[in-house]
Design a protein around this motif. Structure first.
Motif, PDB file in Angstrom:
ATOM      1  N   UNK A 111       0.804  -1.224   0.000  1.00 21.91           N
ATOM      2  CA  UNK A 111       0.000   0.000   0.000  1.00 21.91           C
ATOM      3  C   UNK A 111       0.834   1.271   0.000  1.00 21.91           C
ATOM      4  N   UNK A 112       2.077   1.174   0.481  1.00 25.96           N
ATOM      5  CA  UNK A 112       2.941   2.360   0.498  1.00 25.96           C
ATOM      6  C   UNK A 112       3.678   2.541  -0.829  1.00 25.96           C
ATOM      7  N   UNK A 113       3.327   1.725  -1.818  1.00 28.30           N
ATOM      8  CA  UNK A 113       3.937   1.755  -3.155  1.00 28.30           C
ATOM      9  C   UNK A 113       5.365   1.212  -3.169  1.00 28.30           C
ATOM     10  N   UNK A 114       5.723   0.467  -2.148  1.00 29.17           N
ATOM     11  CA  UNK A 114       7.031  -0.187  -2.152  1.00 29.17           C
ATOM     12  C   UNK A 114       6.926  -1.472  -2.964  1.00 29.17           C
ATOM     13  N   UNK A 115       7.945  -1.722  -3.767  1.00 29.31           N
ATOM     14  CA  UNK A 115       8.034  -2.979  -4.504  1.00 29.31           C
ATOM     15  C   UNK A 115       8.854  -3.934  -3.650  1.00 29.31           C
ATOM     16  N   UNK A 116       8.351  -5.144  -3.509  1.00 26.62           N
ATOM     17  CA  UNK A 116       9.063  -6.163  -2.753  1.00 26.62           C
ATOM     18  C   UNK A 116       9.208  -7.389  -3.648  1.00 26.62           C
ATOM     19  N   UNK A 117      10.426  -7.856  -3.801  1.00 25.62           N
ATOM     20  CA  UNK A 117      10.674  -9.110  -4.508  1.00 25.62           C
ATOM     21  C   UNK A 117      11.076 -10.117  -3.439  1.00 25.62           C
ATOM     22  N   UNK A 118      10.278 -11.163  -3.282  1.00 19.76           N
ATOM     23  CA  UNK A 118      10.534 -12.189  -2.280  1.00 19.76           C
ATOM     24  C   UNK A 118      10.972 -13.455  -2.998  1.00 19.76           C
TER      25      UNK A 118
END
Length: 127
Positions: A111-118
Motif C-alpha cells: 500500500x505504500x507503493x514499495x516494490x518487494x521481490x521475495x
C-alpha cells in the motif's frame, strides 16, 4: 555454531558482497530505512532423511525492497542475488552444501507503493 545459523551467515555474506552499497539486514529493517534495501527472512528446514540427523533442506527467504517508479530495480537486485548464490560456493562452518535452488519468487507491491521481490531458496546440506 548450529548448521542453520552457519548457512544463514554464509548466505548473508554472499548477499552483502553482491548488493553493496545496498544495505542488507538479517531481520526486518526499521521503518525509517532508506530504499532500496534487502532483508533476510527467517529460516525453516526439513530432514532430508528420517534415519539420520545429517541431511537437511533449509529454506531461506530473501526480500528486496524498493520504491522506484518501476519494479525493475528491485528485480535486478533479486536477480543479482540469485546469480551470486548459484555461482559462488557456500562454505558454512561445519556444513557441506550439496545444492542451492531458488524455489519461488514473487513481486509484491504494498500500500505504500514499495516494490518487494521475495525469493525463497532451498539449500541442501549435510553435517
Amino acid at each position: 555454531m548450529d548448521p542453520i545459523s552457519a548457512v544463514q551467515a554464509a548466505v548473508y555474506a554472499v548477499v552483502v558482497n553482491t548488493v553493496a552499497p545496498v544495505p542488507v539486514f538479517d531481520r526486518w529493517a526499521a521503518d525509517c530505512t532508506r530504499f532500496p534495501y534487502v532483508s533476510m527472512g527467517a529460516a525453516s528446514w526439513d530432514r532430508e532423511d528420517d534415519k539420520t540427523d545429517q541431511a537437511l533442506d533449509i529454506r531461506l527467504g530473501i526480500h528486496v525492497w524498493d520504491k522506484a517508479q518501476t519494479r525493475a530495480p528491485a528485480q535486478a537486485i533479486a536477480f543479482a542475488i540469485e546469480k551470486a548464490l548459484h555461482r559462488n560456493a557456500l562454505f558454512p562452518l561445519g556444513v557441506t552444501v550439496s545444492d542451492v535452488q531458488i524455489t519461488h519468487t514473487a513481486v509484491i507491491e504494498d500500500l505504500s507503493k514499495a516494490h518487494q521481490v521475495v525469493s525463497t531458496y532451498k539449500i541442501s546440506i549435510s553435517v
